[in-house]
Design a protein around this motif. Structure first.
Motif, PDB file in Angstrom:
ATOM      1  N   HIS A 123       0.839  -1.209   0.000  1.00 35.22           N
ATOM      2  CA  HIS A 123       0.000   0.000   0.000  1.00 35.22           C
ATOM      3  C   HIS A 123       0.874   1.261   0.000  1.00 35.22           C
ATOM      4  CE1 HIS A 123      -3.569   2.405   1.351  1.00 35.22           C
ATOM      5  NE2 HIS A 123      -2.631   3.119   1.951  1.00 35.22           N
ATOM      6  N   HIS A 156       1.516   4.881  -2.635  1.00 36.69           N
ATOM      7  CA  HIS A 156       1.632   6.321  -2.364  1.00 36.69           C
ATOM      8  C   HIS A 156       2.931   6.876  -2.942  1.00 36.69           C
ATOM      9  CE1 HIS A 156      -1.909   6.508   0.036  1.00 36.69           C
ATOM     10  NE2 HIS A 156      -1.433   5.871   1.085  1.00 36.69           N
ATOM     11  N   HIS A 160      -5.983   7.224  -2.066  1.00 43.68           N
ATOM     12  CA  HIS A 160      -6.766   6.104  -1.534  1.00 43.68           C
ATOM     13  C   HIS A 160      -7.951   5.740  -2.417  1.00 43.68           C
ATOM     14  CE1 HIS A 160      -5.114   6.850   2.741  1.00 43.68           C
ATOM     15  NE2 HIS A 160      -4.458   5.868   2.151  1.00 43.68           N
ATOM     16  N   GLY A 199      -4.404   2.655   7.192  1.00 46.30           N
ATOM     17  CA  GLY A 199      -3.110   2.216   6.693  1.00 46.30           C
ATOM     18  C   GLY A 199      -2.215   3.275   6.141  1.00 46.30           C
ATOM     19  N   VAL A 200      -2.295   4.452   6.558  1.00 43.18           N
ATOM     20  CA  VAL A 200      -1.364   5.480   6.157  1.00 43.18           C
ATOM     21  C   VAL A 200      -1.857   6.540   5.215  1.00 43.18           C
ATOM     22  CG1 VAL A 200       0.859   5.907   5.268  1.00 43.18           C
ATOM     23  CG2 VAL A 200       0.089   3.564   5.753  1.00 43.18           C
ATOM     24  N   LEU A 201      -1.145   7.378   4.941  1.00 43.35           N
ATOM     25  CA  LEU A 201      -1.294   8.423   3.940  1.00 43.35           C
ATOM     26  C   LEU A 201      -0.717   9.587   4.661  1.00 43.35           C
ATOM     27  CD1 LEU A 201      -1.929   9.758   1.443  1.00 43.35           C
ATOM     28  CD2 LEU A 201      -4.074  10.486   2.364  1.00 43.35           C
TER      29      LEU A 201
END
Ligand SMILES: [Zn+2]
Length: 231
Positions: A146, A150, A156, A216-218
């Motif tokens: 994932h 990015h 997303h 899960g992030v960003l």
């Protein structure tokens, strides 16, 4: 007509990262070189973890694109910053972001949207990790695949729960290790000159905070016309 209505629906879920000017953010050329600092105080064997991070990167090296994310070896890097060293590293203490985040990708780009660097930090302070899809832990390869999305400029895919670029992940989940069609479509949009896939018209479905418990992030640090200190 039903058929017509269906055709008017968004055909994809992926989102691309853009500058305020609207310019898409992407790598102008490949390979993109990176290193890893897999030292951690948790249960992850550093050597195996480094291999898993490479495996996650390779998921994006899809035929038909020039994408190449080249592993150059190990580094001592322990922080994110546009310092000329793109690194994947693990944070055992003093995680600087929200504790719910599994990992954080920081991207650096110039005014035109061309990426010039990145870092990926993995939160080993607040989450239990595994390399084998252990049902009670967060799978490193699942999360890192994932994150690499990015790095390449994808946001997303909120309305495709099976996409690698969907924002949330749960313990034991491994399906993000393999790209979904939506992820591949986004990749080709950025790196294969596929202008037939519309970038506008995407609808995102708002997701409840509960569903994002394992967000899960960003988080991208976009340096616009970054000024360098002169002395
Ligand atoms: Zn994300």
């Amino acid at each position: 007509m039903l058929a017509l209505m269906l055709l008017s629906q968004p055909v994809h879920a992926y989102e691309v990262m853009e500058k305020d000017s609207g310019a898409a953010m992407r790598w102008p050329s490949f390979p993109v070189n990176w290193a890893v600092n897999a030292n951690n105080e948790g249960s992850l064997d550093p050597n195996t973890a480094a291999v898993v991070v490479q495996r996650a990167a390779q998921a994006w090296e899809v035929d038909g694109t020039a994408v190449k994310l080249s592993y150059t070896g190990t580094t001592d890097a322990q922080t994110s910053g546009h310092d000329g060293q793109a690194a994947v590293y693990f944070v055992d203490q003093d995680w600087p972001w929200d504790e719910s985040l599994l990992a954080m990708t920081s991207s650096y780009s110039d005014a035109s949207g061309a990426f010039v660097g990145f870092d990926i930090a993995v939160n080993t302070q607040d989450h239990e990790w595994a390399l084998d899809g252990n049902a009670d832990r967060i799978d490193l390869q699942n999360t890192l695949t994932h994150e690499w999305g990015h790095v390449l400029g994808l946001g997303h895919s909120e309305n495709d729960a099976m996409a690698t670029m969907h924002a949330s992940a749960s313990p034991g989940e491994v399906h993000k290790r393999d790209l979904s069609q939506d992820d591949v479509d986004g990749l080709f949009h950025l790196y294969a000159g596929d202008s037939e896939i519309p970038k506008v018209g995407c609808q995102t479905v708002s997701t409840s905070p509960k569903a994002l418990a394992w967000l899960g992030v960003l988080a991208t640090i976009l340096l616009i016309n970054r000024r360098r200190a002169r002395s």
